[in-house]
Motif scaffolding. Structure first.
Motif, mmCIF file in Angstrom:
data_model
loop_
_atom_site.group_PDB
_atom_site.id
_atom_site.type_symbol
_atom_site.label_atom_id
_atom_site.label_comp_id
_atom_site.label_asym_id
_atom_site.label_seq_id
_atom_site.Cartn_x
_atom_site.Cartn_y
_atom_site.Cartn_z
ATOM 1 N N MET A 165 0.921 -1.242 -0.076
ATOM 2 C CA MET A 165 0.134 -0.071 0.194
ATOM 3 C C MET A 165 0.807 1.204 -0.161
ATOM 4 O O MET A 165 0.451 1.675 -0.487
ATOM 5 N N CYS A 166 2.093 1.111 0.652
ATOM 6 C CA CYS A 166 2.420 2.673 0.763
ATOM 7 C C CYS A 166 3.627 2.718 -0.198
ATOM 8 O O CYS A 166 3.481 3.772 -0.968
ATOM 9 N N ILE A 167 4.026 2.061 -0.840
ATOM 10 C CA ILE A 167 4.680 1.306 -1.776
ATOM 11 C C ILE A 167 3.665 2.460 -3.101
ATOM 12 O O ILE A 167 3.980 3.395 -4.323
ATOM 13 N N VAL A 218 7.978 1.428 -17.320
ATOM 14 C CA VAL A 218 7.544 2.403 -16.671
ATOM 15 C C VAL A 218 7.596 3.055 -15.413
ATOM 16 O O VAL A 218 7.911 4.185 -15.143
ATOM 17 N N LEU A 219 7.137 2.188 -14.758
ATOM 18 C CA LEU A 219 7.528 2.053 -13.364
ATOM 19 C C LEU A 219 8.871 2.601 -13.190
ATOM 20 O O LEU A 219 8.872 3.757 -11.606
ATOM 21 N N GLU A 220 10.012 2.741 -13.450
ATOM 22 C CA GLU A 220 11.009 2.507 -13.560
ATOM 23 C C GLU A 220 11.276 4.229 -13.311
ATOM 24 O O GLU A 220 12.107 5.407 -12.889
ATOM 25 N N ARG A 221 9.939 5.206 -14.437
ATOM 26 C CA ARG A 221 10.338 6.015 -14.177
ATOM 27 C C ARG A 221 9.334 7.289 -13.180
ATOM 28 O O ARG A 221 9.893 8.211 -12.552
ATOM 29 N N PHE A 222 8.826 6.476 -12.362
ATOM 30 C CA PHE A 222 8.619 7.143 -10.786
ATOM 31 C C PHE A 222 9.029 7.053 -9.798
ATOM 32 O O PHE A 222 9.196 7.092 -8.963
ATOM 33 N N LEU A 223 9.943 5.213 -10.016
ATOM 34 C CA LEU A 223 10.932 5.106 -8.434
ATOM 35 C C LEU A 223 11.730 4.780 -8.648
ATOM 36 O O LEU A 223 12.456 3.953 -9.804
ATOM 37 N N GLU A 224 12.875 4.955 -8.099
ATOM 38 C CA GLU A 224 14.267 4.849 -7.572
ATOM 39 C C GLU A 224 14.324 3.460 -7.066
ATOM 40 O O GLU A 224 15.165 2.117 -8.287
ATOM 41 N N LYS A 244 14.759 -0.938 -6.484
ATOM 42 C CA LYS A 244 14.339 -1.556 -7.534
ATOM 43 C C LYS A 244 13.515 -2.967 -7.041
ATOM 44 O O LYS A 244 12.686 -3.325 -7.709
ATOM 45 N N ASP A 245 13.843 -2.708 -5.627
ATOM 46 C CA ASP A 245 12.767 -3.703 -4.692
ATOM 47 C C ASP A 245 11.391 -3.605 -4.788
ATOM 48 O O ASP A 245 10.815 -4.616 -4.564
ATOM 49 N N GLU A 246 11.581 -2.024 -4.673
ATOM 50 C CA GLU A 246 9.938 -1.699 -4.488
ATOM 51 C C GLU A 246 9.062 -2.101 -6.076
ATOM 52 O O GLU A 246 7.572 -2.403 -5.959
ATOM 53 N N ILE A 247 9.885 -1.701 -6.765
ATOM 54 C CA ILE A 247 9.653 -1.802 -8.210
ATOM 55 C C ILE A 247 8.824 -2.743 -8.668
ATOM 56 O O ILE A 247 8.348 -3.822 -9.344
ATOM 57 N N ALA A 248 9.529 -4.147 -7.746
ATOM 58 C CA ALA A 248 9.663 -5.951 -7.996
ATOM 59 C C ALA A 248 8.262 -6.105 -7.715
ATOM 60 O O ALA A 248 7.217 -7.296 -8.026
#
Lengths: 450, 450
Positions: free
Chosen positions: B151-153, B399-405, B407-411
């Motif tokens: 949720m926080c991510i 696309v997620l990489e455009r907003f978040l740095e 990598k663990d959260e992106i995954a």
């Protein structure tokens, strides 16, 4: 007689297993408290207090600004410190009404809506807010405390009167000849006298209703209910509603939330039922609520069952008199089984009116229960002790002395007796016809007729 | 795809006055929790879990023993530890339903009954119990915790996406051409971009809906709601209802009350609104709930206003979009006045569907609010960031990489993305027509269509 109106509730119980009759200690009850719920009829003779009664039909739609039933003082010199209703900003008043309606909906201050099918049968359908007074009515603290103090004395009185079978039979002998309903109750009572039935554990959940005399400010008893005294649940909620509203709007209407008396009627009732259940001493037994076939005030009853479950882990079942007749069984040792379940306590929320007995089945159910060893709330004796005729007899000179010894307590009771006159008294009838504003005509029986 | 269904709710807010974005710390929130309220449609593809849905109409009268909507497993070898519904004694089941209905009535788990006039307008009339599942659905703890952690991510993601005006405009450019509603939202968004409108305090009350894949047991996101996420109030009550029922009947149905997860959605929502109000920093200002003209789910909203008042002493007002248009005024400094009251926070429980904008007045109201300095929940950017088209775009590679740095959260986010296909994709359309059981067709917009 212009009067205010309050109701005091209390629970009493005596048991052969207890040496002393100390209801306050036994049930850890606070003083009997006021059920603040009101209906318009309660205020029909009110001249001194403000009251706003809200009903679903009377203020819809909210925005029309009309239809709120406002009763205002007829005495401009009243010492009542409450603000005149006309001094409340109409927008504020509308907001208070809205907030009150929301509060009712979220907190279970609800009843069944008679315009919706099944609303008196199935919970959770056809609900609407209970009728309520928007603001509490001012009431003098001395008379309030007086009413609280009286409750234990009245409980003791009812218990002693109930044990005097001949007094009940003799006093009601004339009523028996003209009132078939009371006659049937007396028949059951006679049978119990004949078989020398003993009620080892006696439980009363009583509500004493008072009005305040407009001239003298005396606290005068209207009646004492010994069967099916309602509103422990919704009454407590109205107190909470008032506290909540005054927390937010108290400054605007000149009333303090902290001055709304605490109302412990619900926990008091539940604790009394729980104690009676415990005295019966069978962990598998249940409390049976005797209910009407349709009951739109069911949520008041459900609150009681809910709190009884929460505080004492006691299960309740709900049965009509007809169901008790068809499912009930009396074991040789006096144990009452209904639907196969052992009943420890019978709590009547029906059975107080002739319409509750449409056939012989219901009378047979009442007799079956009376013959059982279950704790009856009330027993037939407690029921009869609450009739107006008994109330009238107790008000006569030297009758209280037959039941109580303490002269101070007797004086306290007598002080709150309003005059009661039989229709047999031609002088009273003539005076009432000439000055009807001084009298209230009351039926002999129970059932919200006040 | 046979799936279960849960909803996670959370509140997020970022403010220029705060150095770090720490919603959990800021609002002292527990992990986002499940709103357990269900409707039948939520379970329409369920194959693995038991669910009993109760509606007023479907089980009346209680005594007929029929009409309770029972959904049972289609997989006899399921590892679900819950007892089969047929193993519950019918009398016990009826008693549980009765107790649940009473509980709803006493504890404000209610909605307006559409068959009763004014039930969506005036509180306290035409109420009935909310539809509910009688028993909680089993759900694996690992995936539960996964949903809470996500949720926080997601909150962070939505906030960052909302700040990228060009991304929103570009991604929705094709939708704009075919969907008048989204087009109007984008027009307002464009105007805000043009005037370089800054939202200094941003508040999101989001609900992320998931289903559990029947085969892989993967947690898959269905959608993330950024506007008008409902049921914080009633959802918490359903959790309480389940705990209460299992306290009494848990042993009979093989479920433990203690295993029902705590649900803090209501206090979480209220605390977030309270914090936003505090950040706005005007003690006389109010929170304005933008409501539909008729709202039978009003009690869910009233719970939120009630708890906001109790916990933060914040007053709410309720206005329709039309009322905002007629009563609203924008001061030169950006202050929004509605009916003369300064508005600190605008909380939308309307405005998410075309039917909420029957005339230009409503669009003017939306624009007026967007131009103001009041905290909008959601802002036009948050609203657009919650559209399916954006969800679809975010699921594309890189696309997620455009907003978040991180990598663990992106995954973690990517792991819960179910496949989303546009109807522009002929392969997807063909496959869906051939194997419809593998797909769900979802509309672009909000409004309980799931």
């Amino acid at each position: 007689m212009g009067v205010g109106y309050i109701c005091c509730t209390s629970s009493s119980s005596s048991s052969s297993t207890l040496l002393t009759y100390k209801p306050k200690q036994l049930f850890n009850l606070a003083n009997p408290t006021t059920t603040s719920i009101t209906s318009q009829s309660h205020f029909k003779t009110s001249t001194n207090f403000y009251s706003i009664s809200c009903t679903s039909s009377s203020f819809l739609p909210l925005k029309c600004g009309a239809g709120i039933d406002i009763r205002e003082t007829q005495d401009e010199n009243t010492s009542n410190p409450m603000m005149g209703i006309h001094n409340i900003n109409p927008d504020l008043l509308q907001q208070m009404v809205y907030d009150a309606l929301v509060w009712c909906s979220l907190h279970g201050l609800v009843v069944g809506d008679k315009s919706v099918q099944n609303s008196g049968i199935v919970p959770g359908v056809g609900m609407k807010h209970a009728p309520f007074a928007l603001l509490p009515t001012s009431f003098p603290q001395t008379q309030w405390q007086q009413a609280c103090d009286l409750m234990c004395i009245f409980n003791e009185l009812i218990d002693r009167v109930s044990l005097d079978g001949n007094f009940l039979q003799d006093t009601l002998s004339r009523t028996k000849r003209v009132d078939v309903f009371t006659s049937r109750l007396l028949d059951i009572h006679s049978m119990m006298l004949e078989i020398k039935k003993k009620e080892e554990i006696r439980l009363g959940l009583h509500r004493s209703d008072y009005m305040l005399d407009d001239q003298t400010k005396d606290l005068l008893q209207i009646e004492l209910n010994t069967i099916s005294s309602s509103f422990p649940g919704l009454g407590c909620l109205v107190s909470e509603l008032h506290s909540n509203l005054l927390n937010h709007y108290g400054d605007h209407v000149g009333l303090q939330s902290g001055r709304v008396p605490g109302n412990t009627a619900l926990t008091g009732y539940a604790d009394a039922l729980g104690q009676a259940w415990k005295e019966y001493n069978d962990p598998r037994a249940v409390v049976m609520v005797v209910v009407q076939t349709e009951e739109r005030n069911m949520y008041d009853q459900h609150w009681l069952s809910t709190v009884l479950k929460e505080r004492h882990a006691v299960t309740t079942i709900r049965k009509t008199l007809a169901e008790v007749d068809s499912e009930g069984e009396l074991l040789p040792d006096g144990t009452l089984l209904v639907g196969g379940q052992k009943v420890a306590v019978i709590y009547f929320r029906a059975g107080y009116a002739p319409s509750d007995y449409p056939s012989e089945s219901e009378w047979e159910a009442r007799l079956l229960m009376e013959c059982s060893s279950a704790v009856k709330c009330p027993s037939i004796s407690y029921h009869l002790a609450g009739t107006k005729k008994i109330q009238q007899e107790l008000a006569k000179p030297n009758v209280l002395e037959r039941f109580l010894e303490n002269k101070d307590e007797i004086a306290k009771l007598r002080k709150c007796f309003a005059g009661l006159w039989s229709l047999d008294d031609p002088h009273a009838v003539r005076d009432a016809l000439e000055r009807p504003e001084l009298y209230v005509l009351k039926p002999q029986r129970e059932g919200g007729e006040c």
